[in-house]
Write a protein that holds these residues in place. Structure first.
Motif, PDB file in Angstrom:
ATOM      1  N   GLU A 155       0.847  -1.187   0.000  1.00 52.26           N
ATOM      2  CA  GLU A 155       0.000   0.000   0.000  1.00 52.26           C
ATOM      3  C   GLU A 155       0.886   1.241   0.000  1.00 52.26           C
ATOM      4  N   THR A 210       0.770   5.308   0.630  1.00 49.40           N
ATOM      5  CA  THR A 210      -0.019   6.388   1.208  1.00 49.40           C
ATOM      6  C   THR A 210       0.751   7.691   1.077  1.00 49.40           C
ATOM      7  N   TRP A 240       1.110  11.532   2.266  1.00 45.45           N
ATOM      8  CA  TRP A 240       0.789  12.350   3.432  1.00 45.45           C
ATOM      9  C   TRP A 240       1.144  13.803   3.135  1.00 45.45           C
ATOM     10  N   PRO A 259      -3.369  12.107   5.764  1.00 46.76           N
ATOM     11  CA  PRO A 259      -3.218  11.251   4.585  1.00 46.76           C
ATOM     12  C   PRO A 259      -4.127  11.779   3.472  1.00 46.76           C
ATOM     13  N   ARG A 269      -4.515   7.025  -0.351  1.00 54.31           N
ATOM     14  CA  ARG A 269      -4.085   5.685   0.037  1.00 54.31           C
ATOM     15  C   ARG A 269      -4.481   4.743  -1.092  1.00 54.31           C
ATOM     16  N   ARG A 270      -3.515   3.952  -1.550  1.00 49.86           N
ATOM     17  CA  ARG A 270      -3.779   3.092  -2.693  1.00 49.86           C
ATOM     18  C   ARG A 270      -3.047   1.772  -2.556  1.00 49.86           C
TER      19      ARG A 270
END
Length: 152
Positions: A25, A27, A29, A34, A37-38
């Motif tokens: 994953e 993310t 920021w 955040p 998110r992927r």
């Protein structure tokens, strides 16, 4: 007659991650928030223990339109509490970017190792060094790469 105990060196072996037994994953920021998110497909992951050294070598390959990269370990340090600290190189478009991956060993057996870890990457430095870019509408100050894998 004296008895001498010889040090045991683990046999050379290579453990890989079966399809569907891993998670990655990314993310982005911006300060404490955040902004994206992927999940990223983990194309392959391998843990190799060579015969000549006792430190294993980790390799994670990511295959996504946003992140095509390879994360390889240079040095592995054991920390207290079943934790590992990997000094790694994140290779993007042929350019290596240094990263620190902290892993927690969740489960360990003779033929299986389950780890979860994160690497925090400064976005500006990564963008300047490798050319990696997020979409222009997403501000980011740092990235977090989360990896969970079961080596068997």
């Amino acid at each position: 007659m004296t008895t001498v105990t010889l040090p045991t060196v683990p046999p050379p072996r290579r453990l890989t991650v079966a399809p569907g037994r891993s998670l990655a994953e990314l993310t982005a920021w911006y300060g404490p928030l955040p902004v994206r998110r992927r999940r990223i497909p983990l194309a392959s992951a391998a843990l190799e223990t060579p015969a000549e050294t006792e430190h294993p070598a980790y390799r994670f390959e990511f295959d996504d339109r946003e992140l095509r990269a390879v994360l390889t370990s240079e040095r592995v340090e054991e920390l207290p509490g079943d934790r590992l600290q990997l000094t790694t190189d994140l290779v993007l478009d042929g350019v290596a970017f240094p990263a620190l991956l902290r892993l927690r060993v969740v489960d360990r057996a003779e033929d299986r190792l389950l780890v979860v870890g994160t690497a925090r990457l400064p976005y500006r430095l990564l963008r300047r060094a490798t050319g990696f870019r997020l979409p222009w509408r997403l501000p980011a100050t740092r990235l977090r790469l989360l990896v969970a894998a079961e080596f068997a």
